[in-house]
Design a protein around this motif. Structure first.
Motif, PDB file in Angstrom:
ATOM      1  N   GLN A  51       0.989   4.334  -2.854  1.00  0.00           N
ATOM      2  CA  GLN A  51       0.800   5.759  -2.550  1.00  0.00           C
ATOM      3  C   GLN A  51       1.872   6.617  -3.197  1.00  0.00           C
ATOM      4  O   GLN A  51       1.631   7.770  -3.532  1.00  0.00           O
ATOM      5  CB  GLN A  51       0.783   5.984  -1.047  1.00  0.00           C
TER       6      GLN A  51
ATOM      7  N   GLN B 170       0.579   7.479  -6.764  1.00  0.00           N
ATOM      8  CA  GLN B 170      -0.751   8.015  -6.990  1.00  0.00           C
ATOM      9  C   GLN B 170      -0.673   9.388  -7.640  1.00  0.00           C
ATOM     10  O   GLN B 170       0.199  10.188  -7.337  1.00  0.00           O
ATOM     11  CB  GLN B 170      -1.531   8.112  -5.681  1.00  0.00           C
TER      12      GLN B 170
ATOM     13  N   GLN C 202       0.833  -1.204   0.000  1.00  0.00           N
ATOM     14  CA  GLN C 202       0.000   0.000   0.000  1.00  0.00           C
ATOM     15  C   GLN C 202       0.870   1.257   0.000  1.00  0.00           C
ATOM     16  O   GLN C 202       0.562   2.239  -0.675  1.00  0.00           O
ATOM     17  CB  GLN C 202      -0.937   0.007   1.217  1.00  0.00           C
ATOM     18  N   ASP C 203       1.973   1.241   0.757  1.00  0.00           N
ATOM     19  CA  ASP C 203       2.903   2.377   0.765  1.00  0.00           C
ATOM     20  C   ASP C 203       3.506   2.590  -0.620  1.00  0.00           C
ATOM     21  O   ASP C 203       3.673   3.723  -1.070  1.00  0.00           O
ATOM     22  CB  ASP C 203       4.010   2.166   1.788  1.00  0.00           C
TER      23      ASP C 203
END
Length: 123
Positions: free
Chosen positions: A47, A50, A43-44
């Motif tokens: 990000q 994004q 998930q990091d």
């Protein structure tokens, strides 16, 4: 607990994450904890890539109405520090000079090793 809308991962990504979980399990981490760690790391990573939504980006019409900033005069700053390697290069001059006692001890140890290996010392 509300389930988030998570897109389906492709096979390569699933395999990469599974390999990371297995590596952590092999190092002694509990499987459930390893899966949580790998998922949070993933998930990091996402990000970082994004893109800012278009609504948050100002439109070109807004930026054109602003007055252009006056060019600031260049103010000389301090010189940047020289780029140094993290490891210092070895210099013979920095070494402690060899003493005759040290050389004699080294020669004696070398003679022992040569005898053990089966070579004759040529003295």
């Amino acid at each position: 607990m509300v389930k988030q809308d998570v897109p389906e991962l492709d096979a390569a990504t699933k395999q990469r994450l599974a390999d990371e979980v297995e590596r952590l399990v092999a190092m002694g981490t509990d499987r459930k904890e390893a899966r949580r760690i790998v998922w949070l790391d993933y998930q990091d990573e996402l990000q970082q890539y994004q893109v800012v939504p278009a609504a948050e980006v100002s439109s070109p019409a807004e930026t054109e109405t602003e007055a252009p900033a006056a060019p600031a005069e260049e103010i000389p700053g301090p010189e940047p520090p020289p780029i140094l390697s993290p490891r210092r290069f070895w210099r013979a001059a920095d070494e402690v000079p060899l003493t005759p006692e040290w050389l004699e001890r080294n020669r004696a140890e070398l003679a022992k090793v040569k005898r053990l290996v089966g070579l004759r010392s040529e003295e």
